[in-house]
Design a protein around this motif. Sequence first.
Motif, PDB file in Angstrom:
ATOM      1  N   GLY A  72     -13.389   4.279 -11.830  1.00  0.00           N
ATOM      2  CA  GLY A  72     -12.619   5.291 -12.092  1.00  0.00           C
ATOM      3  C   GLY A  72     -13.447   6.561 -11.683  1.00  0.00           C
ATOM      4  N   GLU A  73     -13.048   7.753 -11.949  1.00  0.00           N
ATOM      5  CA  GLU A  73     -13.646   8.916 -11.689  1.00  0.00           C
ATOM      6  C   GLU A  73     -13.682   9.796 -13.023  1.00  0.00           C
ATOM      7  OE1 GLU A  73     -14.891  10.384  -8.803  1.00  0.00           O
ATOM      8  OE2 GLU A  73     -15.409  11.808 -10.155  1.00  0.00           O
ATOM      9  N   PRO A  74     -15.014  10.120 -13.461  1.00  0.00           N
ATOM     10  CA  PRO A  74     -16.260   9.871 -13.026  1.00  0.00           C
ATOM     11  C   PRO A  74     -16.458   8.257 -13.192  1.00  0.00           C
ATOM     12  CG  PRO A  74     -16.761  10.634 -15.187  1.00  0.00           C
ATOM     13  CD  PRO A  74     -15.136  10.670 -14.703  1.00  0.00           C
ATOM     14  N   ALA A  75     -17.158   7.497 -12.489  1.00  0.00           N
ATOM     15  CA  ALA A  75     -17.651   6.013 -12.493  1.00  0.00           C
ATOM     16  C   ALA A  75     -18.389   5.798 -13.953  1.00  0.00           C
ATOM     17  CB  ALA A  75     -18.673   5.579 -11.348  1.00  0.00           C
ATOM     18  N   PRO A  76     -18.106   4.773 -14.329  1.00  0.00           N
ATOM     19  CA  PRO A  76     -19.029   4.289 -15.725  1.00  0.00           C
ATOM     20  C   PRO A  76     -20.308   4.102 -15.351  1.00  0.00           C
ATOM     21  CG  PRO A  76     -17.725   2.333 -14.822  1.00  0.00           C
ATOM     22  CD  PRO A  76     -17.316   3.471 -13.999  1.00  0.00           C
ATOM     23  N   ARG A  77     -21.162   4.217 -16.527  1.00  0.00           N
ATOM     24  CA  ARG A  77     -22.576   4.111 -16.219  1.00  0.00           C
ATOM     25  C   ARG A  77     -23.068   2.847 -17.191  1.00  0.00           C
ATOM     26  NH1 ARG A  77     -25.288   8.197 -14.023  1.00  0.00           N
ATOM     27  NH2 ARG A  77     -23.841   9.941 -13.602  1.00  0.00           N
ATOM     28  N   TYR A  78     -24.133   2.385 -16.384  1.00  0.00           N
ATOM     29  CA  TYR A  78     -24.873   1.167 -17.161  1.00  0.00           C
ATOM     30  C   TYR A  78     -25.375   1.714 -18.235  1.00  0.00           C
ATOM     31  CZ  TYR A  78     -24.040  -1.596 -13.073  1.00  0.00           C
ATOM     32  OH  TYR A  78     -23.543  -2.341 -11.756  1.00  0.00           O
ATOM     33  N   LEU A  79     -26.011   0.785 -19.165  1.00  0.00           N
ATOM     34  CA  LEU A  79     -26.697   1.097 -20.590  1.00  0.00           C
ATOM     35  C   LEU A  79     -27.929   1.997 -19.969  1.00  0.00           C
ATOM     36  CD1 LEU A  79     -26.750  -1.771 -22.727  1.00  0.00           C
ATOM     37  CD2 LEU A  79     -25.344   0.183 -22.909  1.00  0.00           C
ATOM     38  N   ASP A  80     -28.661   1.530 -18.919  1.00  0.00           N
ATOM     39  CA  ASP A  80     -29.876   2.518 -18.527  1.00  0.00           C
ATOM     40  C   ASP A  80     -29.533   4.003 -18.027  1.00  0.00           C
ATOM     41  OD1 ASP A  80     -28.911   2.236 -15.751  1.00  0.00           O
ATOM     42  OD2 ASP A  80     -30.503   0.829 -15.153  1.00  0.00           O
ATOM     43  N   GLY A  81     -28.235   4.221 -17.826  1.00  0.00           N
ATOM     44  CA  GLY A  81     -27.820   5.418 -17.369  1.00  0.00           C
ATOM     45  C   GLY A  81     -27.326   5.705 -16.010  1.00  0.00           C
ATOM     46  N   THR A  82     -27.503   4.610 -15.070  1.00  0.00           N
ATOM     47  CA  THR A  82     -27.092   4.557 -13.417  1.00  0.00           C
ATOM     48  C   THR A  82     -25.743   4.299 -13.437  1.00  0.00           C
ATOM     49  OG1 THR A  82     -27.689   2.371 -13.303  1.00  0.00           O
ATOM     50  CG2 THR A  82     -29.518   4.159 -12.821  1.00  0.00           C
ATOM     51  N   ALA A  83     -25.032   4.907 -12.476  1.00  0.00           N
ATOM     52  CA  ALA A  83     -23.659   5.004 -12.276  1.00  0.00           C
ATOM     53  C   ALA A  83     -23.445   3.407 -11.680  1.00  0.00           C
ATOM     54  CB  ALA A  83     -23.368   6.040 -11.327  1.00  0.00           C
ATOM     55  N   VAL A  84     -22.312   3.013 -12.030  1.00  0.00           N
ATOM     56  CA  VAL A  84     -21.865   1.628 -11.754  1.00  0.00           C
ATOM     57  C   VAL A  84     -21.155   1.972 -10.199  1.00  0.00           C
ATOM     58  CG1 VAL A  84     -20.299  -0.186 -12.169  1.00  0.00           C
ATOM     59  CG2 VAL A  84     -21.500   0.881 -14.033  1.00  0.00           C
ATOM     60  N   GLY A  85     -21.692   0.966  -9.372  1.00  0.00           N
ATOM     61  CA  GLY A  85     -21.038   1.229  -7.993  1.00  0.00           C
ATOM     62  C   GLY A  85     -20.288   0.006  -7.346  1.00  0.00           C
TER      63      GLY A  85
END
Length: 346
Positions: A72-85
């Motif tokens: 989705g927009e914005p993309a979800p984030r992993y627990l470590d804070g980086t964006a999911v691709g």
Amino acid sequence: MRPPWGWVFDGPEQPLRAVEFDWPRLGAGEALVRVTAATLCGSDLHTRHGRRPTPVPTILGHETAGEVIAVGEPAPRYLDGTAVGVGERLTWGLCASCGECRYCHSGLPQKCDRLFKYGHAALTSEWGLSGGLATHVHLRGGSALVALPAGLPDELGAAAACAGGTVAGALRLAGDLAGRRLLLFGAGMLGLLASAMAADAGAVVIVVEPDEARREQVARFGASQALAAVTSDLPDWADVAIDFSGHPTAVAASLALPRLGGQTIWVGAVFPAPPLEVSAEQLVRRCRRLDGLHNYHPSDLATAVDYLAQRDRHWGFSRLLGPVLPLAAAPGAFDCRGAVRPLIAG
Ligand SMILES: [Zn+2]
Ligand SMILES: [Zn+2]
């Protein structure tokens, strides 16, 4: 492309139905994942056979791994804070939490007031693909997402989502295990994983398990002893006792046995059982500590994935999984008995 589909559970002992779903529209912080592996947990077997209530209709399966095919927009984030691709491999925790309620704000997002549980949610027209026994899962905002490191098989990434996270959570409650004595009740997936993880942390481990076939596995997962029942030299031996079985006798023993000042952690008692008699005086006089663990904290999932990626080569956890079935044959997986975790490859 064929629309996504999954096995819908309508109630105990009713045949599972293969149902097609519309492609979901993704909102902020959501993702669509193609399931690459789903493992069935003991609680799925209990639900299927009517020993554990769940809202229906639903898609069972809360141990899942997959590949992201849309965000989705914005993309979800992993627990470590980086964006999911798109294209990344990941697993996700049992729950999605709101991030705003008193429990989310007090370190218990896994008990959020508006908790959503994958594999335990009634299907709605807006939210159909919520369980692992499907071609795809629609991930909500507020989910605990962890990327799978290269080399960690999808099926172990899936098993991390309940078994792994739960064990990591229990051992987190136990604290530093170096040089300590740990008594574990139950040698299913959780007990064996806990045994290996605790041994790696420097603990001396004894496992109590009445089932002989399960007991034979114990020595291969780091424990110094596997006992069929509690023995006369066990009282006061353990610094920490953890019950993964939920069996009333084991639950009682795990409370009675640890040394003065020792700790008991209850994990397996997640189904109705007769109340336990507890001597409050003994707990007080023996300065005892008792903890319960349910759903685990999101950080425990990250711990579990990291641990499995580092130590699977040594312990060979994958041999606790199987047999592998295609999704089309998933209903047959519920007939496998507890010693293995049936694996449905996507
Ligand atoms: Zn589970
Ligand atoms: Zn909340």
